[in-house]
Design a protein around this motif. Structure first.
Motif, PDB file in Angstrom:
ATOM      1  N   ALA A 163       0.824  -1.207   0.000  1.00  0.00           N
ATOM      2  CA  ALA A 163       0.000   0.000   0.000  1.00  0.00           C
ATOM      3  C   ALA A 163       0.859   1.259   0.000  1.00  0.00           C
ATOM      4  O   ALA A 163       0.566   2.230  -0.712  1.00  0.00           O
ATOM      5  N   PHE A 164       1.940   1.254   0.793  1.00  0.00           N
ATOM      6  CA  PHE A 164       2.825   2.420   0.830  1.00  0.00           C
ATOM      7  C   PHE A 164       3.508   2.617  -0.527  1.00  0.00           C
ATOM      8  O   PHE A 164       3.632   3.754  -1.005  1.00  0.00           O
ATOM      9  N   LEU A 165       3.935   1.526  -1.141  1.00  0.00           N
ATOM     10  CA  LEU A 165       4.543   1.625  -2.461  1.00  0.00           C
ATOM     11  C   LEU A 165       3.541   2.178  -3.469  1.00  0.00           C
ATOM     12  O   LEU A 165       3.852   3.071  -4.269  1.00  0.00           O
ATOM     13  N   ALA A 166       2.315   1.664  -3.422  1.00  0.00           N
ATOM     14  CA  ALA A 166       1.269   2.129  -4.333  1.00  0.00           C
ATOM     15  C   ALA A 166       0.969   3.605  -4.099  1.00  0.00           C
ATOM     16  O   ALA A 166       0.761   4.373  -5.053  1.00  0.00           O
ATOM     17  N   GLY A 167       0.933   4.010  -2.837  1.00  0.00           N
ATOM     18  CA  GLY A 167       0.659   5.410  -2.529  1.00  0.00           C
ATOM     19  C   GLY A 167       1.710   6.345  -3.094  1.00  0.00           C
ATOM     20  O   GLY A 167       1.387   7.394  -3.677  1.00  0.00           O
ATOM     21  N   MET A 168       2.989   5.970  -2.953  1.00  0.00           N
ATOM     22  CA  MET A 168       4.067   6.807  -3.475  1.00  0.00           C
ATOM     23  C   MET A 168       4.023   6.880  -4.996  1.00  0.00           C
ATOM     24  O   MET A 168       4.213   7.945  -5.591  1.00  0.00           O
ATOM     25  N   LEU A 169       3.762   5.750  -5.632  1.00  0.00           N
ATOM     26  CA  LEU A 169       3.708   5.737  -7.091  1.00  0.00           C
ATOM     27  C   LEU A 169       2.484   6.479  -7.627  1.00  0.00           C
ATOM     28  O   LEU A 169       2.500   6.987  -8.753  1.00  0.00           O
ATOM     29  N   THR A 170       1.429   6.565  -6.815  1.00  0.00           N
ATOM     30  CA  THR A 170       0.252   7.331  -7.227  1.00  0.00           C
ATOM     31  C   THR A 170       0.589   8.800  -7.397  1.00  0.00           C
ATOM     32  O   THR A 170       0.054   9.480  -8.288  1.00  0.00           O
ATOM     33  N   VAL A 171       1.490   9.312  -6.544  1.00  0.00           N
ATOM     34  CA  VAL A 171       1.917  10.711  -6.670  1.00  0.00           C
ATOM     35  C   VAL A 171       2.588  10.940  -8.024  1.00  0.00           C
ATOM     36  O   VAL A 171       2.305  11.921  -8.720  1.00  0.00           O
ATOM     37  N   VAL A 172       3.480  10.033  -8.399  1.00  0.00           N
ATOM     38  CA  VAL A 172       4.173  10.156  -9.689  1.00  0.00           C
ATOM     39  C   VAL A 172       3.172  10.035 -10.834  1.00  0.00           C
ATOM     40  O   VAL A 172       3.225  10.789 -11.817  1.00  0.00           O
ATOM     41  N   CYS A 173       2.252   9.076 -10.705  1.00  0.00           N
ATOM     42  CA  CYS A 173       1.234   8.882 -11.732  1.00  0.00           C
ATOM     43  C   CYS A 173       0.372  10.128 -11.882  1.00  0.00           C
ATOM     44  O   CYS A 173       0.049  10.536 -13.003  1.00  0.00           O
TER      45      CYS A 173
END
Length: 316
Positions: free
Chosen positions: A266-276
């Motif tokens: 979830a933390f990885l997904a959250g960080m990548l959502t910012v980039v996305c």
């Protein structure tokens, strides 16, 4: 919390379905939570509250008239996209009497799009989530150029060429709690610390883990863009945080079995959502459309598809 489900069942049926629809914006099919969310929207602004009310009622009634599954309607699954459609259109378009009719039409369409996407995605066990809201609002915002009764509001970005960010100074320490709180409130287009806190309280009534994931998502949505050097103003407004809020709730609480591994994912997904979100914002800038919750939808879909292939999450 058990008491909230007791109260949920005691609420008259039509209101219970409507409130559950509002609650499902944050994956909370609890009428008490939905009532708190709706009250928070009215605290943030009467117009936003009314627009959300019109949206959730229109989309839910449309589901009944279309004969969609009763259990899905009862759970509020056909109400949350309409809940988002109302405040979204009132934020990005100029206010007019005709705009209320526009919200009704868009909310009805969001129900039809949701039913279609649920059918398409069902074999893959992937949720449509807020994608109907995104697709519907993009269509209706683009359609205003064809109608003399509607016009773009000042908040809707004008079509332009993406430029490099200039305002990248570190946000003050005293602004961090503001950015985090607004990151939660901006999920429903509310620019308010109070609304953000009320949303977190409402989520906690349904699930403490859900509230923890929402808060963590907001924090990730502030720290990550700060480290990457994003626009300071956007960070302080919570505009980089609302998508990670939903992503982390989806991955860390709702759609994968709760575990230490799902929290890490979830933390990885959250960080990548910012980039996305940053990438999609620049991609959409030339056509003058906002990202809305599409970064969350896209990252969630990719992570859930990937999880189905993993030895760690595939069996969940």
């Amino acid at each position: 919390m058990e008491w909230s489900w007791t109260v949920d069942k005691a609420i008259p049926y039509p209101l219970r379905v409507i409130f559950r629809g509002v609650g499902q914006v944050f994956f909370c099919g609890n009428a008490v939570t939905g009532l708190i969310f709706l009250a928070a929207l009215y605290v943030g602004g009467i117009t936003a509250g009314l627009a959300a009310t019109v949206g959730v009622i229109s989309s839910t009634v449309a589901a009944y008239l279309l004969g969609l599954p009763d259990d899905e309607i009862d759970a509020g699954l056909y109400g949350f996209n309409g809940t988002l459609v109302g405040p979204c259109l009132f934020l990005f378009l100029e206010h007019s009497p005709q705009l209320w009719l526009y919200v009704v039409f868009a909310s009805i369409l969001s129900t039809i799009v949701l039913a279609a996407l649920m059918r398409i995605l069902q074999p893959y066990n992937i949720p449509a989530s807020t994608s109907p809201f995104v697709l519907t609002c993009w269509m209706f915002m683009a359609a205003v150029f064809a109608f003399d009764s509607f016009s773009r509001g000042p908040v809707l970005p004008a079509a332009s060429i993406p430029t490099e960010v200039a305002n990248i100074s570190m946000i003050p320490v005293e602004m961090w709690h503001v950015a985090v709180s607004k990151g939660v409130s901006e999920v429903m287009f509310a620019d308010s610390v109070t609304v953000g806190v009320m949303f977190l309280v409402g989520i906690a009534i349904t699930s403490l883990r859900g509230a923890a994931m929402a808060l963590s998502g907001a924090i990730v949505g502030v720290i990550t863009p700060v480290l990457l050097g994003a626009d300071k103003t956007l960070i302080e407004m919570g505009l980089y945080a609302f998508n990670p809020v939903l992503t982390m709730m989806a991955i860390g609480w709702v759609f994968l079995k709760p575990s230490k591994r799902s929290i890490v994912l979830a933390f990885l997904a959250g960080m990548l959502t910012v980039v996305c979100q940053a990438g999609l914002a620049n991609f959409l800038t030339p056509i003058g459309l906002p990202t809305l919750t599409f970064p969350f939808v896209l990252v969630m879909w990719m992570f859930l598809f990937a999880a189905s292939k993993s030895k760690y999450w595939g069996s969940n």
